[in-house]
Write an enzyme that holds these catalytic residues in place. Structure first.
Site, mmCIF file in Angstrom:
data_model
loop_
_atom_site.group_PDB
_atom_site.id
_atom_site.type_symbol
_atom_site.label_atom_id
_atom_site.label_comp_id
_atom_site.label_asym_id
_atom_site.label_seq_id
_atom_site.Cartn_x
_atom_site.Cartn_y
_atom_site.Cartn_z
ATOM 1 N N LYS A 73 -6.656 28.692 -42.429
ATOM 2 C CA LYS A 73 -6.458 30.088 -42.048
ATOM 3 C C LYS A 73 -7.345 30.467 -40.859
ATOM 4 O O LYS A 73 -6.890 31.107 -39.909
ATOM 5 C CB LYS A 73 -6.727 31.004 -43.240
ATOM 6 C CG LYS A 73 -5.766 30.790 -44.411
ATOM 7 C CD LYS A 73 -5.959 31.794 -45.516
ATOM 8 C CE LYS A 73 -7.288 31.641 -46.219
ATOM 9 N NZ LYS A 73 -7.404 30.359 -46.948
ATOM 10 N N THR A 74 -8.610 30.082 -40.901
ATOM 11 C CA THR A 74 -9.512 30.377 -39.787
ATOM 12 C C THR A 74 -9.067 29.652 -38.530
ATOM 13 O O THR A 74 -9.088 30.213 -37.425
ATOM 14 C CB THR A 74 -10.951 29.973 -40.145
ATOM 15 O OG1 THR A 74 -11.363 30.666 -41.325
ATOM 16 C CG2 THR A 74 -11.900 30.302 -39.014
ATOM 17 N N ASP B 231 -11.817 37.725 -42.449
ATOM 18 C CA ASP B 231 -11.689 36.780 -43.549
ATOM 19 C C ASP B 231 -11.936 37.483 -44.884
ATOM 20 O O ASP B 231 -12.692 38.459 -44.946
ATOM 21 C CB ASP B 231 -12.705 35.650 -43.363
ATOM 22 C CG ASP B 231 -12.376 34.428 -44.194
ATOM 23 O OD1 ASP B 231 -11.252 34.378 -44.755
ATOM 24 O OD2 ASP B 231 -13.221 33.527 -44.291
ATOM 25 N N THR C 232 -7.616 34.708 -49.992
ATOM 26 C CA THR C 232 -7.288 33.727 -51.019
ATOM 27 C C THR C 232 -6.570 34.392 -52.186
ATOM 28 O O THR C 232 -6.092 33.713 -53.085
ATOM 29 C CB THR C 232 -8.570 33.046 -51.544
ATOM 30 O OG1 THR C 232 -9.482 34.051 -51.999
ATOM 31 C CG2 THR C 232 -9.230 32.229 -50.443
ATOM 32 N N ARG D 140 -9.784 20.419 -45.367
ATOM 33 C CA ARG D 140 -11.250 20.512 -45.337
ATOM 34 C C ARG D 140 -11.875 19.424 -46.200
ATOM 35 O O ARG D 140 -12.854 18.787 -45.807
ATOM 36 C CB ARG D 140 -11.696 21.894 -45.826
ATOM 37 C CG ARG D 140 -13.224 22.018 -45.988
ATOM 38 C CD ARG D 140 -13.621 23.429 -46.360
ATOM 39 N NE ARG D 140 -13.396 24.324 -45.232
ATOM 40 C CZ ARG D 140 -13.171 25.635 -45.350
ATOM 41 N NH1 ARG D 140 -13.112 26.181 -46.547
ATOM 42 N NH2 ARG D 140 -12.986 26.377 -44.273
#
Length: 363
Positions: free
Chosen positions: A77-78, A122, A171, A230
């Site tokens: 997302k980032t 975020d 999230t 990640r």
């Protein structure tokens, strides 16, 4: 599970397979982030739709619509927010919902934005309610009302804002109020990655890290990465360290398997905590059902750690089920730990994991 109160990093920060990243790891990740949509791997539908939104905005010479990205941590997302800014040729401002506790905090950020700038927010669902209500007007009308003074003498001063693009990430999309969700022109849900997509991620990261890896080694790492880029990049760095110290620097399937065995990450991506929960459920309670508190005591962990850190992945993998009577292991859990499940109880007899009168008296 309430992400407003805690995260799996706060509970178990040492987890190699945790999906959250601390500040130090985020700095390492920055070097591996793709710079444009062409480099971004996976999320095919999201990339295609987002590409249309950005190309149309550039053709009109306008700022892009506000974008809402939802999905589990570590899926990109980032990274996508930075790509949006790069594709639009605009600067990006990064902040988070927990950092905005007052409407004044948000007003200070919004009033300093440049025209066309991208504001990445975020964990947007964790923003305070007063700031959230101010954001409604800012997104729709590009203005905010700044209240000066208190009580009867308070005055609202309208402040015009330059057009900007808000990229919100969450999230837990279900916690966003409908008025906020409706103000986003484009919404996208990030899915977990397939092993094939993660193999591509591992190969790309290995190239950037100047690590030699073969196809089998990349597949081994990808298969243990819980569908999350990640985690794949984190495992790659740990396997790289092992290969440099214990092998010739080349990551093969054997090297990757040996390295991840050292770090206690098994073939399905389960770590010590995950396996501890399953082993207690299978060996001590015959596969359940067993209450969460009892299971946590058996594992030697807090109830919240079991429920919020271990269980989500075990449920998603089909290894554990939550029932009204308690936690129950699935046949896949018995197979994964190479244990033999107890025979099905006959009608009227004691169930699995329970002790009947016949067992007590040896009958």
């Amino acid at each position: 599970m309430n992400w407003d109160d805690t995260t799996d990093d706060a509970i178990a920060p040492e987890r190699l397979v945790g999906a959250f990243a601390d500040g130090e790891e985020q700095a390492v990740e920055a070097a591996l982030r793709p710079k444009d949509l062409g480099e971004f791997i996976g999320q095919e539908k999201v990339r295609e739709q987002l590409d249309l939104v950005l190309r149309a905005a550039r053709a009109r010479g306008a700022t892009a619509d506000h974008v809402l990205l939802s999905g589990a941590p570590g899926l990109g997302k980032t990274t996508l927010s930075m790509i949006i800014a790069a594709e639009m040729g605009a600067p990006i401002r990064i902040t988070s919902g927990p950092a905005i506790q007052h409407a004044g905090d948000l007003a200070a950020i919004l009033s300093s934005l440049q025209e066309g700038e991208v504001l990445f927010l975020d964990e947007i669902h964790r923003m305070s309610r007063p700031a959230e209500e101010m954001l409604y007007m800012a997104m729709e009308d590009f203005r905010v009302d700044v209240v000066v003074g208190k009580g009867p003498g308070a005055t609202a001063i309208p402040l015009e804002l330059p057009p900007f693009t808000l990229v919100g990430a969450t999230t837990r999309a279900g916690l966003l109020p409908p008025p906020l969700r409706d103000r986003f022109g484009f919404t996208a849900h990030m899915e977990f990655y397939t092993p094939e997509e993660l193999e591509r991620v591992v190969h790309r990261s290995a190239l950037l890290l100047d690590v030699e890896i073969d196809a089998a080694g990349a597949a081994e790492i990808a298969g243990r990465s819980r569908g999350t880029p990640r985690i794949a990049n984190r495992l790659l760095r740990r396997v790289r360290d092992y290969a440099q110290v214990k092998a010739d620097g080349v990551i093969t399937r054997e090297v990757a398997s040996a390295a991840l065995r050292v770090y206690e990450v098994d073939s399905r991506g389960l770590d010590r905590l995950d396996r501890g929960v399953l082993e207690a459920l299978l060996k001590l309670f015959g596969g359940g059902p067993v209450g969460l508190s009892t299971l946590a005591v058996a594992v030697g962990e807090e109830r919240e750690t079991v429920e919020e850190v271990a269980e989500p992945f075990l449920v998603r993998e089909g290894l554990l089920a939550r029932t009204p009577r308690g936690r129950v292991a699935t046949p896949a859990a018995w197979a994964h730990l190479q244990l033999t499940p107890p025979h099905a109880a006959a009608p009227g007899a004691a169930g699995a994991g329970q002790v009947g009168q016949g067992d007590l008296f040896g009958a």
